[in-house]
Design an enzyme around this catalytic site. Structure first.
Site, short mmCIF file in Angstrom:
data_model
loop_
_atom_site.label_atom_id
_atom_site.label_comp_id
_atom_site.label_asym_id
_atom_site.label_seq_id
_atom_site.Cartn_x
_atom_site.Cartn_y
_atom_site.Cartn_z
N TYR A 108 0.86 -1.19 0.00
CA TYR A 108 0.00 0.00 0.00
C TYR A 108 0.89 1.24 0.00
O TYR A 108 1.90 1.28 0.71
CB TYR A 108 -0.88 0.02 1.25
CG TYR A 108 -1.68 1.29 1.40
CD1 TYR A 108 -2.94 1.40 0.79
CD2 TYR A 108 -1.18 2.38 2.10
CE1 TYR A 108 -3.67 2.58 0.89
CE2 TYR A 108 -1.90 3.56 2.20
CZ TYR A 108 -3.14 3.65 1.59
OH TYR A 108 -3.86 4.82 1.68
N GLU A 196 -3.29 7.64 -4.21
CA GLU A 196 -3.27 6.36 -3.50
C GLU A 196 -3.02 5.22 -4.48
O GLU A 196 -3.70 5.11 -5.49
CB GLU A 196 -4.61 6.15 -2.78
CG GLU A 196 -4.63 4.89 -1.94
CD GLU A 196 -5.95 4.73 -1.19
OE1 GLU A 196 -5.93 4.73 0.05
OE2 GLU A 196 -6.99 4.62 -1.86
#
Ligand code: GDP
Ligand code: MN
Length: 389
Positions: A108, A196
């Site tokens: 992530y 993101e």
């Protein structure tokens, strides 16, 4: 403003961020053609402004062109319901067909504005992928955070620190440093508020790639980026919010029953709070602005009444720059144009409020007049609870 994954990846690619090749399709036939061009295995991905598509059946692997067409046929036109879409879901109008890559590990990575510290923050985790919310909730220590000083700016050593903490090998850290540098440059140069990448992946061959991408851009800076402003997809936005924006109103739809029409953002917030204190929930935030003209008041009533959850409306205007009699004129004129089928509580205070009150009383409109904010909130909550529509 949010954009689709395919647009986010196109922007990131301009900054040298490695992404799998792909093209967007609006029909199953186009998906087949793209798969033919790409060759080999592909992934067909629903393009909606929401994450969690994979779990909801919006991301599917295909062996080749024929299967890509079949998967695209399944995904296009489906209403995708994910934790980020709300219960009504989102209609899929486009799919992104990308070359499938083999995944050895999912990470992530995100960059966002840290308002409290007035700087950018980089967040990363070696446990990325579709369970990141769970990681954040249950083991937040597995997420690394690092601030980028606005004075010193981004430097490669920050990326190296994060890269090694993710457990990347030296050669991969080199790739990661380039990727993160590209993301930070993209963030700054496009006036983004969030980038993101979930997941960023490592392939069995040791390549580091952005497999998914989300970017939110700062609306107030879009005028500097006409190419990005063009990426807006109004299908993805609440139709009432789009209409309100066109009428120059600042409107955000919420899930309560009391429609609010207020001038000034601060007063609008206070109005929402007091409705809540009296035991009901606001149906919206609405700032009609300093002007509060007949046109803006009429547009505001139209928008409020299109929300079927609205059971009563509270108009709360403070006449500072705007005169209350002008607003009363607006309400009376609007009531002629729009059928207001729910109880209406009006509180006008400030310049010429007495005159305004007399005008409203003389108008013959069935409305409930209130002097004080507390009284207005009590009356509108009562009306919303009793008011069938
Ligand atoms: P999201 O569910 O909306 O976040 O969509 P993602 O683009 O993140 O895809 C969800 C998941 O699908 C990823 O976490 C991967 O596990 C899987 N996936 C997506 N693309 C590929 C691919 O090219 N190859 C493989 N093997 N899996 C993929
Ligand atoms: Mn994802």
């Amino acid at each position: 403003m949010n954009v689709h994954e395919y647009q986010a990846k196109e922007v990131l690619a301009r900054f040298g961020v490695p992404v799998p090749p792909g093209e967007v399709a609006e029909t199953p036939e186009q998906a087949r053609e793209i798969a033919e061009r790409l060759g080999g295995k592909v992934v067909v991905k629903a393009q909606v402004h929401a994450g969690g598509r994979g779990k909801a059946g919006g991301v599917k692997l295909a062996d080749g062109p024929a299967e890509a067409e079949e998967k695209a046929r399944q995904i296009l036109g489906m209403t995708l319901v994910t934790p980020q879409t709300g219960p009504q879901g989102k209609l899929v109008r486009k799919v992104y067909v990308t070359k499938a890559v083999d995944i050895e590990h999912e990470y992530y990575l995100s960059v966002l504005v840290d308002r409290a510290n007035a700087c950018l923050t980089i967040m990363a985790s070696a446990e990325g992928g579709v369970e990141i919310e769970k990681v954040a909730a249950e083991s937040p220590e597995k997420i690394v955070r690092l601030s980028v000083s606005p004075v010193a700016g981004f430097s490669p050593y920050l990326a190296r620190r994060i890269g090694f903490s993710l457990g990347l090998a030296p050669d991969q850290v080199k790739q990661f440093t380039k990727l993160l540098g590209g993301i930070v440059r993209c963030f700054t140069e496009t006036d983004a508020s969030l980038v993101e990448i979930n997941p960023m992946i490592r392939t069995p061959g040791g390549e580091i790639i952005a497999l998914d991408a989300k970017i939110s851009f700062d609306d107030n800076a879009l005028f500097r980026h006409p190419d990005i402003a063009e990426m807006r997809d109004i299908h993805e936005e609440d139709p009432l919010e789009v209409e309100a924006g066109e009428a120059g109103l600042n409107y955000i739809r919420l899930d309560g029953t009391v429609g609010c029409m207020v001038n000034g953002a601060g007063l609008a917030m206070a109005t929402m709070d007091i409705i809540d204190q009296h035991g009901a929930r606001p149906a919206n935030f609405l700032d009609v602005g300093g002007g509060a003209s007949k046109e803006s008041v009429t547009a505001a009533f139209r928008i409020l009444l299109r929300d079927p959850d609205v059971k009563a409306i509270l108009v709360n205007i403070f006449g500072g720059i705007v005169r209350c009699d002008r607003v009363a004129e607006g309400i009376i004129a609007a009531a002629k144009d729009v059928e207001i089928g729910v109880p209406l509580v009006v509180r006008l205070q400030g310049t010429n409020h007495e005159e305004a009150r007399k005008m409203l009383e003389a108008s013959g409109l069935s409305l409930i007049v209130a002097e004080e904010l507390d009284e207005a909130a009590r009356k509108v909550v009562e009306a919303a609870k009793g008011g069938a529509r």
